[in-house]
Design a protein around this motif. Structure first.
Motif, PDB file in Angstrom:
ATOM      1  N   PRO A 199       0.838  -1.213   0.000  1.00  0.00           N
ATOM      2  CA  PRO A 199       0.000   0.000   0.000  1.00  0.00           C
ATOM      3  C   PRO A 199       0.870   1.259   0.000  1.00  0.00           C
ATOM      4  N   THR A 200       0.417   2.273  -0.733  1.00  0.00           N
ATOM      5  CA  THR A 200       1.137   3.549  -0.771  1.00  0.00           C
ATOM      6  C   THR A 200       0.378   4.653  -0.039  1.00  0.00           C
ATOM      7  N   GLN A 201      -0.892   4.382   0.283  1.00  0.00           N
ATOM      8  CA  GLN A 201      -1.695   5.324   1.059  1.00  0.00           C
ATOM      9  C   GLN A 201      -2.702   4.526   1.886  1.00  0.00           C
ATOM     10  N   LEU A 202      -3.277   5.177   2.900  1.00  0.00           N
ATOM     11  CA  LEU A 202      -4.160   4.459   3.826  1.00  0.00           C
ATOM     12  C   LEU A 202      -5.344   3.795   3.121  1.00  0.00           C
ATOM     13  N   SER A 203      -5.883   4.451   2.093  1.00  0.00           N
ATOM     14  CA  SER A 203      -7.052   3.887   1.394  1.00  0.00           C
ATOM     15  C   SER A 203      -6.730   2.554   0.720  1.00  0.00           C
ATOM     16  N   ASP A 204      -5.447   2.308   0.432  1.00  0.00           N
ATOM     17  CA  ASP A 204      -5.057   1.040  -0.191  1.00  0.00           C
ATOM     18  C   ASP A 204      -5.253  -0.152   0.744  1.00  0.00           C
ATOM     19  N   LEU A 205      -5.364   0.113   2.031  1.00  0.00           N
ATOM     20  CA  LEU A 205      -5.507  -0.994   2.996  1.00  0.00           C
ATOM     21  C   LEU A 205      -6.801  -1.774   2.785  1.00  0.00           C
ATOM     22  N   THR A 206      -7.783  -1.166   2.154  1.00  0.00           N
ATOM     23  CA  THR A 206      -9.053  -1.871   1.911  1.00  0.00           C
ATOM     24  C   THR A 206      -8.860  -3.045   0.951  1.00  0.00           C
ATOM     25  N   ASN A 207      -7.763  -3.054   0.224  1.00  0.00           N
ATOM     26  CA  ASN A 207      -7.488  -4.128  -0.723  1.00  0.00           C
ATOM     27  C   ASN A 207      -6.604  -5.224  -0.126  1.00  0.00           C
ATOM     28  N   HIS A 208      -6.369  -5.151   1.187  1.00  0.00           N
ATOM     29  CA  HIS A 208      -5.475  -6.111   1.836  1.00  0.00           C
ATOM     30  C   HIS A 208      -6.187  -6.872   2.939  1.00  0.00           C
ATOM     31  N   ARG A 209      -5.597  -8.007   3.275  1.00  0.00           N
ATOM     32  CA  ARG A 209      -6.074  -8.786   4.431  1.00  0.00           C
ATOM     33  C   ARG A 209      -5.550  -8.102   5.699  1.00  0.00           C
ATOM     34  N   LEU A 210      -6.467  -7.702   6.549  1.00  0.00           N
ATOM     35  CA  LEU A 210      -6.103  -7.014   7.785  1.00  0.00           C
ATOM     36  C   LEU A 210      -6.447  -7.893   8.978  1.00  0.00           C
ATOM     37  N   ILE A 211      -5.497  -8.042   9.859  1.00  0.00           N
ATOM     38  CA  ILE A 211      -5.707  -8.833  11.078  1.00  0.00           C
ATOM     39  C   ILE A 211      -5.848  -7.858  12.237  1.00  0.00           C
ATOM     40  N   GLY A 212      -6.969  -7.925  12.918  1.00  0.00           N
ATOM     41  CA  GLY A 212      -7.276  -6.953  13.960  1.00  0.00           C
ATOM     42  C   GLY A 212      -7.141  -7.495  15.367  1.00  0.00           C
ATOM     43  N   SER A 213      -6.972  -6.576  16.304  1.00  0.00           N
ATOM     44  CA  SER A 213      -6.896  -6.895  17.730  1.00  0.00           C
ATOM     45  C   SER A 213      -8.092  -6.286  18.441  1.00  0.00           C
ATOM     46  N   HIS A 214      -8.620  -7.013  19.405  1.00  0.00           N
ATOM     47  CA  HIS A 214      -9.724  -6.473  20.212  1.00  0.00           C
ATOM     48  C   HIS A 214      -9.278  -5.218  20.958  1.00  0.00           C
ATOM     49  N   HIS A 215      -7.977  -5.102  21.254  1.00  0.00           N
ATOM     50  CA  HIS A 215      -7.470  -3.966  22.015  1.00  0.00           C
ATOM     51  C   HIS A 215      -7.379  -2.702  21.157  1.00  0.00           C
ATOM     52  N   ILE A 216      -7.253  -2.875  19.826  1.00  0.00           N
ATOM     53  CA  ILE A 216      -7.173  -1.714  18.929  1.00  0.00           C
ATOM     54  C   ILE A 216      -8.126  -1.981  17.758  1.00  0.00           C
ATOM     55  N   ALA A 217      -9.414  -1.964  18.036  1.00  0.00           N
ATOM     56  CA  ALA A 217     -10.408  -2.319  17.021  1.00  0.00           C
ATOM     57  C   ALA A 217     -10.589  -1.210  15.992  1.00  0.00           C
ATOM     58  N   HIS A 218     -10.456   0.055  16.433  1.00  0.00           N
ATOM     59  CA  HIS A 218     -10.540   1.194  15.521  1.00  0.00           C
ATOM     60  C   HIS A 218      -9.165   1.828  15.420  1.00  0.00           C
ATOM     61  N   TRP A 219      -8.775   2.168  14.221  1.00  0.00           N
ATOM     62  CA  TRP A 219      -7.432   2.682  14.001  1.00  0.00           C
ATOM     63  C   TRP A 219      -7.464   4.196  13.838  1.00  0.00           C
ATOM     64  N   GLN A 220      -6.941   4.906  14.820  1.00  0.00           N
ATOM     65  CA  GLN A 220      -6.782   6.351  14.745  1.00  0.00           C
ATOM     66  C   GLN A 220      -5.352   6.612  14.287  1.00  0.00           C
ATOM     67  N   MET A 221      -5.176   6.919  13.016  1.00  0.00           N
ATOM     68  CA  MET A 221      -3.845   7.014  12.427  1.00  0.00           C
ATOM     69  C   MET A 221      -3.328   8.457  12.447  1.00  0.00           C
ATOM     70  N   ASN A 222      -2.013   8.589  12.670  1.00  0.00           N
ATOM     71  CA  ASN A 222      -1.365   9.892  12.716  1.00  0.00           C
ATOM     72  C   ASN A 222      -0.157   9.890  11.779  1.00  0.00           C
ATOM     73  N   ASN A 223      -0.077  10.900  10.931  1.00  0.00           N
ATOM     74  CA  ASN A 223       1.037  11.008  10.002  1.00  0.00           C
ATOM     75  C   ASN A 223       2.176  11.780  10.669  1.00  0.00           C
ATOM     76  N   SER A 224       3.316  11.114  10.869  1.00  0.00           N
ATOM     77  CA  SER A 224       4.442  11.725  11.573  1.00  0.00           C
ATOM     78  C   SER A 224       5.128  12.805  10.751  1.00  0.00           C
ATOM     79  N   VAL A 225       4.858  12.843   9.432  1.00  0.00           N
ATOM     80  CA  VAL A 225       5.481  13.842   8.559  1.00  0.00           C
ATOM     81  C   VAL A 225       4.624  15.101   8.459  1.00  0.00           C
ATOM     82  N   THR A 226       3.334  14.896   8.180  1.00  0.00           N
ATOM     83  CA  THR A 226       2.439  16.042   7.953  1.00  0.00           C
ATOM     84  C   THR A 226       1.637  16.442   9.188  1.00  0.00           C
TER      85      THR A 226
END
Length: 295
Positions: free
Chosen positions: A176-203
């Motif tokens: 993936p080159t951007q976050l939206s690309d993750l919808t095309n991948h197999r994602l393995i989730g954790s009950h401890h982090i069910a929702h992903w609040q993402m932060n860009n360290s550059v921008t």
């Protein structure tokens, strides 16, 4: 009034306001003022004193004999308590999460046990939240602040969460080159982090994701193993994957993006003073996490 009774008994035992003040570490003028206040409250003169004489009045003698045993018992118990609180020799019951204790904190536990053999550590590990009061533990570690007014809590460290996958997975699937690309991948989730609040360290940009997981698992160690087996991408705490990243078994995906920071807190009951043993452990954990590269 209780404090003034305690003071009065000490004055009588020392046979001097000055000596009582020195023993208790307060000014002589304060001792004199509080004795006068006690006598006014009781409506009786308790001590007859002059430059050469120090004698109890009849009321003072009755008052002293009524309370001296209680004050001496209190002082003895206070000395015993101070010794217990200030000594490192004795039991220390601790509650802590299994995951970070067996990974990130494992060297810290070894160092603590080696450095303080006189502390009898009773360490109870569980990823389920155990009741601190019911378990009669001295101190606990938790991920994230706790919404409870019955607990004192202090932040002792933090762990970043990172997107990772195996080299095999990224070879067989377009990275993936951007976050939206993750919808095309197999994602393995954790009950401890069910929702992903993402932060860009550059921008500095933030973006919330509600991933559609191919599977959801309540153990991050197993998730890291499944990711290592090439079964998908996961958002995992750095503490669980540091060794795999260093060995090249896992690779960061979208390295400019990070998930929520997992803050580590030390907790103890609000009505309980921390013993030197618990303070020692809390400081050891905080110092270890400061020195450890978390992300």
């Amino acid at each position: 009034m209780i404090d003034d009774i305690f003071l009065f008994v000490n004055i009588v035992q020392q046979q001097s306001l000055t000596k009582a003040a020195a023993k208790l570490g307060i000014p002589t003028a304060t001792v004199s003022r509080r004795l006068k206040h006690l006598e006014e409250q009781l409506g009786s003169k308790l001590i007859h004193r002059s430059a050469r004489a120090f004698t109890l009045s009849s009321q003072g003698d009755i008052f002293y004999n009524a309370y001296v045993d209680l004050v001496e018992q209190f002082e003895a118990r206070q000395q015993q308590l101070d010794k217990q609180m200030n000594s490192l020799d004795g039991p220390l019951k601790v509650l802590a999460p299994s995951n970070i204790s067996t990974s990130l904190l494992r060297p810290m536990w070894s160092s603590f046990i080696r450095q303080y053999p006189e502390i009898k550590l009773d360490l109870n590990l569980s990823n389920d939240t155990q009741d601190l009061t019911a378990s009669q533990a001295d101190i606990a570690l938790r991920i994230g602040p706790q919404a409870s007014s019955s607990l004192y809590q202090k932040r002792v460290g933090a762990i970043d969460t990172l997107l990772v996958a195996s080299a095999d997975y990224l070879t067989n699937n377009p990275p993936p080159t951007q976050l939206s690309d993750l919808t095309n991948h197999r994602l393995i989730g954790s009950h401890h982090i069910a929702h992903w609040q993402m932060n860009n360290s550059v921008t500095g940009k933030q973006q919330a994701l509600r991933p559609r997981f191919s599977c959801l698992i309540n153990d991050v160690k197993l998730i890291s193993q499944l990711v290592g087996d090439g079964l998908g991408i996961a958002l995992l705490p750095y503490s669980e994957i540091a060794q795999q990243l260093e060995a090249g078994k896992l690779i960061r995906v979208l390295p400019q993006w990070q998930g929520p920071v997992r803050e580590i807190y030390a907790l103890w009951p609000s009505g309980k003073l921390l013993s030197n043993r618990a303070l020692c452990l809390r400081d050891c954990i905080e110092q270890y996490l400061k020195n450890e590269l978390i992300s």
